[in-house]
Write an enzyme that holds these catalytic residues in place. Structure first.
Site, PDB file in Angstrom:
ATOM      1  N   SER A 176       0.842  -1.192   0.000  1.00  0.00           N
ATOM      2  CA  SER A 176       0.000   0.000   0.000  1.00  0.00           C
ATOM      3  C   SER A 176       0.876   1.240   0.000  1.00  0.00           C
ATOM      4  CB  SER A 176      -0.902   0.012   1.236  1.00  0.00           C
ATOM      5  OG  SER A 176      -1.509   1.287   1.379  1.00  0.00           O
ATOM      6  N   HIS A 189      -1.270  -1.336  -4.233  1.00  0.00           N
ATOM      7  CA  HIS A 189      -2.555  -1.031  -3.610  1.00  0.00           C
ATOM      8  C   HIS A 189      -2.694   0.466  -3.418  1.00  0.00           C
ATOM      9  CE1 HIS A 189      -6.157  -2.248  -1.405  1.00  0.00           C
ATOM     10  NE2 HIS A 189      -5.868  -1.307  -0.521  1.00  0.00           N
ATOM     11  N   ASP A 222      -4.895   3.337  -1.789  1.00  0.00           N
ATOM     12  CA  ASP A 222      -5.910   3.674  -0.793  1.00  0.00           C
ATOM     13  C   ASP A 222      -6.437   5.076  -1.063  1.00  0.00           C
ATOM     14  OD1 ASP A 222      -6.025   1.384   1.045  1.00  0.00           O
ATOM     15  OD2 ASP A 222      -3.930   1.854   1.445  1.00  0.00           O
ATOM     16  N   MET A 274      -8.961   7.893  -0.152  1.00  0.00           N
ATOM     17  CA  MET A 274      -9.779   8.316   0.989  1.00  0.00           C
ATOM     18  C   MET A 274     -10.250   9.751   0.782  1.00  0.00           C
ATOM     19  SD  MET A 274      -7.501   6.863   4.141  1.00  0.00           S
ATOM     20  CE  MET A 274      -6.683   5.261   4.058  1.00  0.00           C
ATOM     21  N   HIS A 326      -8.629   0.979  -4.097  1.00  0.00           N
ATOM     22  CA  HIS A 326      -9.549   0.747  -2.988  1.00  0.00           C
ATOM     23  C   HIS A 326     -10.189   2.079  -2.633  1.00  0.00           C
ATOM     24  CE1 HIS A 326      -9.924  -0.415   1.566  1.00  0.00           C
ATOM     25  NE2 HIS A 326     -11.105  -0.294   0.986  1.00  0.00           N
ATOM     26  N   MET A 377     -12.283   4.283  -0.568  1.00  0.00           N
ATOM     27  CA  MET A 377     -12.907   4.520   0.736  1.00  0.00           C
ATOM     28  C   MET A 377     -13.543   5.900   0.696  1.00  0.00           C
ATOM     29  SD  MET A 377      -9.948   2.846   3.144  1.00  0.00           S
ATOM     30  CE  MET A 377      -8.645   3.013   1.921  1.00  0.00           C
ATOM     31  N   MET A 382     -11.518  -5.991   5.336  1.00  0.00           N
ATOM     32  CA  MET A 382     -10.778  -5.023   6.146  1.00  0.00           C
ATOM     33  C   MET A 382     -10.553  -5.628   7.532  1.00  0.00           C
ATOM     34  SD  MET A 382      -9.963  -2.436   4.355  1.00  0.00           S
ATOM     35  CE  MET A 382      -9.263  -1.525   5.743  1.00  0.00           C
ATOM     36  N   GLY A 442      -3.153   4.016   8.342  1.00  0.00           N
ATOM     37  CA  GLY A 442      -2.218   2.910   8.315  1.00  0.00           C
ATOM     38  C   GLY A 442      -1.649   2.643   9.689  1.00  0.00           C
ATOM     39  N   ASP A 500      -6.679  -6.604   4.174  1.00  0.00           N
ATOM     40  CA  ASP A 500      -6.004  -5.309   4.320  1.00  0.00           C
ATOM     41  C   ASP A 500      -6.145  -4.827   5.758  1.00  0.00           C
ATOM     42  OD1 ASP A 500      -4.989  -2.757   4.131  1.00  0.00           O
ATOM     43  OD2 ASP A 500      -6.452  -2.034   2.682  1.00  0.00           O
ATOM     44  N   GLY A 501      -4.993  -4.633   6.415  1.00  0.00           N
ATOM     45  CA  GLY A 501      -4.999  -4.026   7.738  1.00  0.00           C
ATOM     46  C   GLY A 501      -4.253  -4.839   8.767  1.00  0.00           C
TER      47      GLY A 501
END
Length: 216
Positions: free
Chosen positions: A7, A32, A34, A36, A65, A67, A136, A143, A174-175
């Site tokens: 990520s 990846h 992210d 947001m 991804h 969000m 998730m 992160g 993920d996470g």
């Protein structure tokens, strides 16, 4: 063999192109992204213009991804920017089936992400259509969080459904993914592991990726 998707949320943004090339050279399978918006999650990251600018740095699969609230408004922008797949949140779409069909109509892979407390059953009827399900294993938005243990049950449930029904969706996690839990996640059914700080906060990216892929 499990795929590793670094990520870039944890990368050095002042040298983002170099950071992407570095993890590709180190053996990463996917990149990846992210995305947001500061509304669906409390953080803001980057949008389609940044993705477009980094697309030329790598030929790896770009795993977007989203969000964000109202994700449908951004599909075309991210496809034009060069992503290979778009994953949206079950919790963010009012018309999830329609959203998945819209993604597929743009010629990229379509996935659904589930927050830790969202049951697998909420997307049961969509599973035959999905290319990917993203579990998730932390609450999205930041992160460096610790893995939430009960999310392993959801990974196992998806693995069982996939085997029983012959579905083809990929199970991504993920996470809080670290070498210490990577093996049990692979055993539970994870096929793609997303990792940010477990890779980008290490001095040796190749060693970090190898540890996630094969540590017993």
């Amino acid at each position: 063999m499990v795929k590793i998707a670094p990520s870039i949320l944890s990368a050095d943004f002042s040298r983002l192109g170099e950071e992407i090339r570095a993890v590709e050279k180190a053996g990463a399978d996917w990149i990846h992204l992210d995305i947001m918006d500061g509304h669906f999650v409390p953080n803001i990251t980057f949008g389609a213009p940044v993705v477009k600018s980094i697309r030329k740095t790598s030929g790896l699969y770009f795993d977007a991804h989203l969000m964000v609230h109202n994700p449908d408004a951004f599909f075309e922008d991210f496809v034009r920017a060069g992503v290979d797949g778009i994953t949206i949140h079950q919790e963010a779409s009012l018309h999830l089936d329609r959203s998945i069909q819209a993604i597929k109509a743009l010629g990229v892979k379509a996935g659904v992400s589930l927050n830790p407390a969202t049951p697998v059953q909420t997307i049961e009827h969509l599973l035959p259509q999905l290319d990917l399900v993203l579990v998730m294993s932390v609450n999205p938005g930041f992160g460096g969080q610790h893995f939430i243990e009960y999310t392993r049950d959801k990974i196992k449930a998806l693995k069982a459904i996939k085997a029983a029904k012959g579905f083809t969706f990929i199970i991504e996690v993920d996470g809080g993914v670290v070498p210490e839990n990577a093996a049990i996640l692979r055993e539970s059914g994870a096929e793609v592991l997303v990792a940010g700080s477990a890779i980008y906060h290490k001095d040796d990216y190749k060693a970090a990726i190898d540890a996630l892929r094969s540590r017993p």
